[in-house]
Design an enzyme around this catalytic site. Structure first.
Site: not given
Ligand code: 5GP
Length: 361
Positions: A184, A186, A189
């Protein structure tokens, strides 16, 4: 129902306590770390930052990351031809991503052998494997990992995502060298909004690292790192590596076209016309968003609900600038806590709990 009432902490709930330091200069900070894997009989050295297998997980990104000795999880919709056309340097910084699918696993085996034949890697076991599913709590996941470990005793295997220690232990015992932590957090996300499920990353890191290290495994803290300061906090919270998507998005190396948007400003030109300002963006999206499912998987049929969003990110130019800023921040954090390398952030650093600085999602 049981209510756990001890407060769990996210990046914005903590700051790093400054400490006396004998470091003379930021340049003394060693960003690389040597890793010894639990299962694979391997040692490797890298700056422990991994680019996420989203639109950011490209070979162009890996070309740049290889210069910094950092890693990129190449997103799983790349074809065999894409892999074979990537540069040797890019491949050296790349890890292969699959979901919990026999077909994708077969594809991994096929491609790594083709990479050996094409002299892009020396040994099929050189390619790291990242098995990535949204919910690592499903029963079948541990058996899938066990099967892959049995067939590949010497590959470096990363599996996730989970956020609690008992699942970290289960996945490491099943055969993962590193477990990816994050439910949760991301940037794209929406799991916390759609399903109400999640775990704040600093607490998840501390609790999961403790479980992993006890078994000689490690964790990759995945999601929620929005600034160099967050990255420093993650390493102090004992994360072995961090995975980042959003911070590397909007760059030249991210997949996707530049989008130009025009805005009316409140200023007037010499003809008394409102001045129009142009800004450029890149589309960045969650891998389980409606958009990604349409783009890559022809519709939503394989998923129950869309738990991702899409966002136009202001164009940032070359990723090199983002990386330099990130590594500069980590060097600075090291000098504030007296750590001579990322490896000792956990030992040297102390996090202090503060009032939440702003809401993160
Ligand atoms: P960020 O660095 O952008 O905060 O987080 C990246 C991470 O978000 C990714 O490695 C993956 O674990 C997660 N993530 C990517 N796409 C999605 C999505 O569509 N839904 C959710 N729940 N998590 C995502």
């Amino acid at each position: 129902m049981l209510l756990e009432s001890d407060q769990k902490l996210d990046f914005n709930d903590v700051l790093i306590r400054p400490k006396r330091s004998t470091l003379e200069s930021r340049r003394q900070m060693i960003l690389e770390r040597k890793f010894k894997t639990k299962w694979a009989q391997r040692e490797f050295t890298c700056v422990p930052i991994v680019c996420a297998n989203m639109a950011t997980g490209t070979f162009r990104m890996a070309d740049v990351f290889s210069e910094y000795n950092m890693l990129v999880a190449i997103h799983k919709f790349h074809t065999k031809e894409n892999w074979l056309n990537a540069s040797k340097n890019a491949i050296s910084a790349s890890m292969f991503t699959i979901g919990m699918s026999d077909e994708e696993y077969e594809n991994f085996k096929d491609i790594r052998h083709a990479l050996v034949d094409a002299k892009k890697i020396d040994n099929p076991d050189d390619l790291f494997l990242c098995i990535d599913i949204a919910n690592g709590y499903t029963q079948r996941f541990a058996s899938f990992i066990r099967k892959i470990r049995e067939e590949n005793p010497n590959i470096v295997m990363i599996a996730g995502n989970v956020a609690t220690p008992e699942m970290v232990q289960e996945l490491i015992i099943a055969g993962a060298d590193y477990v990816k932590i994050g439910i949760g957090p991301g940037s794209q996300c929406t799991t916390r909004l759609k399903a109400g499920v999640g775990y704040p990353q600093i607490s998840a890191s501390l609790e999961c690292a403790d479980a992993a290290h006890g078994l000689n495994g490690g964790i990759i803290l995945d999601g929620g790192v929005r600034s160099p300061g967050d990255a420093a906090k993650a390493f102090i919270a004992n994360a072995d590596m961090i995975m980042i998507g959003g911070m590397f998005a909007g760059t030249d190396e991210q997949e996707g076209e530049l989008i130009t948007r025009r805005f009316l400003t409140n200023e007037l030109d010499e003809n008394n016309q409102q001045i129009i300002e142009e800004k450029q963006y890149k589309l960045f999206f969650g891998m389980s968003s409606d958009y990604a499912q349409e783009k890559f998987m022809s519709g939503m049929k394989t998923y129950r609900t869309s738990e991702g969003r899409k966002e136009e990110i202001l164009y940032k130019g070359a990723v090199r600038d983002v990386i330099d800023d990130l590594l500069g921040g980590l060097r600075s954090a090291g000098t504030y806590i007296g750590a001579s390398g990322i490896k000792t952030f956990g030992k040297c650093g102390t996090l202090i709990r503060v009032g939440r600085q702003h809401d993160r999602f």
